[in-house]
Scaffold this motif. Sequence first.
Motif, PDB file in Angstrom:
ATOM      1  N   GLN A  88      71.425  10.155  61.857  1.00  0.00           N
ATOM      2  CA  GLN A  88      71.274   9.613  63.243  1.00  0.00           C
ATOM      3  C   GLN A  88      72.496   9.541  63.817  1.00  0.00           C
ATOM      4  N   ASN A  89      73.089   9.858  64.253  1.00  0.00           N
ATOM      5  CA  ASN A  89      74.629  10.161  65.441  1.00  0.00           C
ATOM      6  C   ASN A  89      75.269   8.716  64.648  1.00  0.00           C
ATOM      7  N   ILE A  90      75.234   8.439  64.207  1.00  0.00           N
ATOM      8  CA  ILE A  90      76.306   6.789  63.663  1.00  0.00           C
ATOM      9  C   ILE A  90      77.199   6.555  64.648  1.00  0.00           C
ATOM     10  N   GLY A  91      77.081   5.397  65.490  1.00  0.00           N
ATOM     11  CA  GLY A  91      77.745   5.133  66.524  1.00  0.00           C
ATOM     12  C   GLY A  91      78.491   3.450  66.476  1.00  0.00           C
ATOM     13  N   ALA A  92      79.760   3.154  66.858  1.00  0.00           N
ATOM     14  CA  ALA A  92      79.982   1.610  66.703  1.00  0.00           C
ATOM     15  C   ALA A  92      80.897   1.470  67.962  1.00  0.00           C
ATOM     16  N   TYR A  93      81.000   0.721  68.906  1.00  0.00           N
ATOM     17  CA  TYR A  93      82.685   0.027  69.335  1.00  0.00           C
ATOM     18  C   TYR A  93      82.463   1.116  70.766  1.00  0.00           C
ATOM     19  N   GLY A  94      81.987   1.953  71.279  1.00  0.00           N
ATOM     20  CA  GLY A  94      81.584   3.134  72.231  1.00  0.00           C
ATOM     21  C   GLY A  94      82.453   3.854  71.140  1.00  0.00           C
ATOM     22  N   VAL A  95      81.900   4.407  70.285  1.00  0.00           N
ATOM     23  CA  VAL A  95      81.925   6.128  69.301  1.00  0.00           C
ATOM     24  C   VAL A  95      81.236   6.306  68.927  1.00  0.00           C
ATOM     25  N   GLU A  96      80.827   7.681  69.458  1.00  0.00           N
ATOM     26  CA  GLU A  96      79.865   7.968  67.987  1.00  0.00           C
ATOM     27  C   GLU A  96      80.435   9.514  67.477  1.00  0.00           C
ATOM     28  N   LEU A  97      79.407   9.773  66.676  1.00  0.00           N
ATOM     29  CA  LEU A  97      79.544  10.636  65.188  1.00  0.00           C
ATOM     30  C   LEU A  97      79.935  11.896  66.174  1.00  0.00           C
ATOM     31  N   MET A  98      79.015  12.056  67.172  1.00  0.00           N
ATOM     32  CA  MET A  98      79.024  14.210  67.541  1.00  0.00           C
ATOM     33  C   MET A  98      80.310  13.944  68.423  1.00  0.00           C
ATOM     34  N   GLN A  99      81.082  13.111  68.523  1.00  0.00           N
ATOM     35  CA  GLN A  99      82.834  12.839  69.544  1.00  0.00           C
ATOM     36  C   GLN A  99      82.987  13.491  68.774  1.00  0.00           C
ATOM     37  N   LEU A 100      82.725  13.305  66.883  1.00  0.00           N
ATOM     38  CA  LEU A 100      84.281  13.639  66.215  1.00  0.00           C
ATOM     39  C   LEU A 100      83.456  14.999  65.305  1.00  0.00           C
ATOM     40  N   CYS A 101      82.048  15.224  65.477  1.00  0.00           N
ATOM     41  CA  CYS A 101      81.564  16.660  64.483  1.00  0.00           C
ATOM     42  C   CYS A 101      81.747  18.060  65.308  1.00  0.00           C
ATOM     43  N   ASP A 102      82.982  18.215  64.007  1.00  0.00           N
ATOM     44  CA  ASP A 102      83.236  19.519  64.080  1.00  0.00           C
ATOM     45  C   ASP A 102      81.583  20.792  63.764  1.00  0.00           C
ATOM     46  N   TRP A 103      81.220  19.882  62.812  1.00  0.00           N
ATOM     47  CA  TRP A 103      80.196  21.291  62.217  1.00  0.00           C
ATOM     48  C   TRP A 103      79.076  20.812  61.291  1.00  0.00           C
ATOM     49  N   VAL A 104      78.024  20.863  61.006  1.00  0.00           N
ATOM     50  CA  VAL A 104      77.237  20.650  59.921  1.00  0.00           C
ATOM     51  C   VAL A 104      76.629  21.301  59.174  1.00  0.00           C
ATOM     52  N   GLU A 105      76.808  21.172  57.519  1.00  0.00           N
ATOM     53  CA  GLU A 105      76.964  22.074  56.239  1.00  0.00           C
ATOM     54  C   GLU A 105      75.180  22.330  55.916  1.00  0.00           C
ATOM     55  N   TYR A 106      74.140  22.368  55.640  1.00  0.00           N
ATOM     56  CA  TYR A 106      73.086  22.301  55.481  1.00  0.00           C
ATOM     57  C   TYR A 106      72.141  23.334  54.290  1.00  0.00           C
ATOM     58  N   LEU A 107      71.110  22.490  53.598  1.00  0.00           N
ATOM     59  CA  LEU A 107      70.345  23.621  52.481  1.00  0.00           C
ATOM     60  C   LEU A 107      69.538  23.620  53.134  1.00  0.00           C
ATOM     61  N   ASP A 108      68.898  25.064  54.356  1.00  0.00           N
ATOM     62  CA  ASP A 108      67.411  25.385  54.021  1.00  0.00           C
ATOM     63  C   ASP A 108      66.488  25.683  53.537  1.00  0.00           C
ATOM     64  N   LEU A 109      65.531  24.374  53.011  1.00  0.00           N
ATOM     65  CA  LEU A 109      65.274  24.680  52.084  1.00  0.00           C
ATOM     66  C   LEU A 109      64.021  26.150  51.947  1.00  0.00           C
ATOM     67  N   ARG A 110      63.687  26.295  53.428  1.00  0.00           N
ATOM     68  CA  ARG A 110      63.096  27.454  53.643  1.00  0.00           C
ATOM     69  C   ARG A 110      63.829  28.749  52.858  1.00  0.00           C
ATOM     70  N   THR A 111      64.360  28.923  53.164  1.00  0.00           N
ATOM     71  CA  THR A 111      65.407  29.986  52.479  1.00  0.00           C
ATOM     72  C   THR A 111      65.723  30.138  51.777  1.00  0.00           C
ATOM     73  N   GLY A 112      66.821  28.687  50.557  1.00  0.00           N
ATOM     74  CA  GLY A 112      67.216  28.438  49.831  1.00  0.00           C
ATOM     75  C   GLY A 112      68.913  29.047  50.652  1.00  0.00           C
ATOM     76  N   ASP A 113      69.053  28.834  51.548  1.00  0.00           N
ATOM     77  CA  ASP A 113      70.753  29.323  52.115  1.00  0.00           C
ATOM     78  C   ASP A 113      71.242  28.313  52.750  1.00  0.00           C
ATOM     79  N   LEU A 114      72.889  28.680  52.255  1.00  0.00           N
ATOM     80  CA  LEU A 114      73.216  27.436  53.370  1.00  0.00           C
ATOM     81  C   LEU A 114      73.346  27.772  54.627  1.00  0.00           C
ATOM     82  N   LYS A 115      73.508  26.974  55.467  1.00  0.00           N
ATOM     83  CA  LYS A 115      74.018  27.490  57.011  1.00  0.00           C
ATOM     84  C   LYS A 115      74.451  26.109  57.361  1.00  0.00           C
ATOM     85  N   ARG A 116      75.378  26.488  58.782  1.00  0.00           N
ATOM     86  CA  ARG A 116      75.894  25.301  59.917  1.00  0.00           C
ATOM     87  C   ARG A 116      75.657  25.421  60.888  1.00  0.00           C
TER      88      ARG A 116
END
Length: 343
Positions: free
Chosen positions: A123-151
Amino acid sequence: MSAVPYSLKSYNTFQIEHSCGQLIHAKTKDELISACLELYLSDEPFLVLGGGSNIVLTDDYLGSVVHIETKGIEFTEDDEYHYLSVAAGENWPQLVERTLSMSIAGLENLALIPGTVGAAPIQNIGAYGVELMQLCDWVEYLDLRTGDLKRLNAHECLFKYRDSIFKGDLLTCAVITEVGLKLSKQWQPVISYGPLRAFKEASVTAKQIYECICNMRNTKLPNPDVLGNAGSFFKNPIVSRAVFDSLVENHPGIVGFTVDDDSIKLAAGWLIDRAGLKGLKVGDAAVHEQQALVLVNMGQATGKDVTQLARKVIKAVAGRYGIELEAEPRIIGANGEKGLADD
């Protein structure tokens, strides 16, 4: 039907007493991947939980719950940035505290936001003028459809205000496993909100901002260990400048913050407070007396008490201001996520 056996009361910060059919503790990334893929391929309903700080349980869950307990933080750097690779199960407030203890600035405005690191991008957490999107470099996730780790890089996450691709196209097929953060060594304080305005940009430190925000949160927001809650229950609505100007004419003092040239973010807490809703109760669920943006469990509230109260607040605010509030937490019923109006 007899009650399902595994209590989820200690796994949701609202402290609502509901259960699930099976509770799986995923302590490593391999355990998380294995458990989620097995459940996905079996077509059995399952729910992935981190800190449980953004959910409202309205029924016993009839499937399995996978609780993410993975740990690990890797720090690297170059001349311009600190880079953090953080396991999804790490506690977010502890991460903020740890980075500051290492003289790494950038996360201080996000102090004491409850939950785990893996939930932060959803949910792109944020507070007091800052949101995660400004600090995020990448997100790794498990794709349940393929079983692969993706970034995905930050741009590919489609971040918006309290929104991301993980609440959209990837809602039912992704499990976040790790998050990369990128914090500039050329730190610039963000002190445009509330009491932070009292600081001087040239002299303020990240630690001072952190301590100020911790003090504000501890003063205004109820401790979920004492009074069950999910933090801010409603999103701050964003309206056009024309709508805001009209609201100012009819409701002088209304609080709004500029998003861009034609968008204003309204303070939902102000709307609820001025609508006279503080202390409003349904069963044992109540609008918090000190912070109207928070709904609390006074002791024995059910999830249905909370959702009914939320609908009353939304209706009252819409009737007074013509503004439709939207709930932040996910509403979880017997078979999975559902809408607030569906309960």
